[in-house]
Design a protein around this motif. Structure first.
Motif, PDB file in Angstrom:
ATOM      1  N   GLU A   1       0.819  -1.219   0.000  1.00 41.52           N
ATOM      2  CA  GLU A   1       0.000   0.000   0.000  1.00 41.52           C
ATOM      3  C   GLU A   1       0.850   1.265   0.000  1.00 41.52           C
ATOM      4  O   GLU A   1       0.509   2.254   0.628  1.00 41.52           O
ATOM      5  CB  GLU A   1      -0.945  -0.009   1.208  1.00 41.52           C
ATOM      6  CG  GLU A   1      -2.006  -1.080   1.147  1.00 41.52           C
ATOM      7  CD  GLU A   1      -3.122  -0.756   0.172  1.00 41.52           C
ATOM      8  OE1 GLU A   1      -3.022   0.232  -0.589  1.00 41.52           O
ATOM      9  OE2 GLU A   1      -4.109  -1.494   0.163  1.00 41.52           O
ATOM     10  N   GLY A   2       1.969   1.226  -0.722  1.00 41.91           N
ATOM     11  CA  GLY A   2       2.840   2.400  -0.788  1.00 41.91           C
ATOM     12  C   GLY A   2       3.716   2.542   0.432  1.00 41.91           C
ATOM     13  O   GLY A   2       4.110   3.653   0.799  1.00 41.91           O
ATOM     14  N   SER A   3       4.049   1.425   1.063  1.00 42.23           N
ATOM     15  CA  SER A   3       4.872   1.478   2.270  1.00 42.23           C
ATOM     16  C   SER A   3       6.255   2.039   1.968  1.00 42.23           C
ATOM     17  O   SER A   3       6.763   1.904   0.856  1.00 42.23           O
ATOM     18  CB  SER A   3       4.994   0.079   2.884  1.00 42.23           C
ATOM     19  OG  SER A   3       5.745  -0.756   2.040  1.00 42.23           O
ATOM     20  N   ARG A   4       6.848   2.665   2.954  1.00 41.71           N
ATOM     21  CA  ARG A   4       8.168   3.276   2.795  1.00 41.71           C
ATOM     22  C   ARG A   4       9.263   2.229   2.597  1.00 41.71           C
ATOM     23  O   ARG A   4      10.169   2.404   1.788  1.00 41.71           O
ATOM     24  CB  ARG A   4       8.489   4.135   4.014  1.00 41.71           C
ATOM     25  CG  ARG A   4       9.842   4.818   3.920  1.00 41.71           C
ATOM     26  CD  ARG A   4      10.120   5.682   5.101  1.00 41.71           C
ATOM     27  NE  ARG A   4       9.116   6.748   5.131  1.00 41.71           N
ATOM     28  CZ  ARG A   4       9.023   7.659   6.064  1.00 41.71           C
ATOM     29  NH1 ARG A   4       9.859   7.631   7.072  1.00 41.71           N
ATOM     30  NH2 ARG A   4       8.111   8.581   6.027  1.00 41.71           N
ATOM     31  N   ASN A   5       9.199   1.124   3.331  1.00 41.07           N
ATOM     32  CA  ASN A   5      10.262   0.123   3.297  1.00 41.07           C
ATOM     33  C   ASN A   5       9.974  -1.069   2.399  1.00 41.07           C
ATOM     34  O   ASN A   5      10.800  -1.962   2.276  1.00 41.07           O
ATOM     35  CB  ASN A   5      10.548  -0.367   4.724  1.00 41.07           C
ATOM     36  CG  ASN A   5      11.086   0.744   5.580  1.00 41.07           C
ATOM     37  OD1 ASN A   5      11.996   1.460   5.177  1.00 41.07           O
ATOM     38  ND2 ASN A   5      10.503   0.944   6.747  1.00 41.07           N
ATOM     39  N   GLY A   6       8.810  -1.119   1.794  1.00 41.45           N
ATOM     40  CA  GLY A   6       8.460  -2.220   0.903  1.00 41.45           C
ATOM     41  C   GLY A   6       7.905  -3.421   1.647  1.00 41.45           C
ATOM     42  O   GLY A   6       7.982  -3.524   2.863  1.00 41.45           O
TER      43      GLY A   6
END
Length: 79
Positions: free
Chosen positions: A65-70
């Motif tokens: 969901e567009g996470s910073r760390n993947g």
């Protein structure tokens, strides 16, 4: 719930080193730190709404969901 869903589990190994296992009992499940998520995990590397699992065509689909760390599955980045 489709019968194929009834035995599914999500295994999570966050940076804290603790291991989590959750039964997948809904057709859409959101994972993250935010209390509004279906599965809430307190981990500094998880985004508030990190990923979602969705039951589609007799199988689970994982969507970041567009996470910073993947989001990773078996060491490979999920899309």
């Amino acid at each position: 719930m489709p019968e194929e869903m009834s035995d599914a589990y999500l295994e999570i190994k966050p940076s804290s080193g603790r291991h989590f296992s959750y039964p997948l009992e809904q057709e859409m499940i959101r994972v993250g730190r935010d209390p509004s998520c279906d599965i809430v995990i307190e981990d500094p590397l998880l985004s508030k709404v990190h990923a979602r699992l969705q039951w589609k065509n007799e199988g689970w689909v994982l969507v970041d969901e567009g996470s910073r760390n993947g989001t990773f599955v078996g060491g490979k980045r999920a899309s």
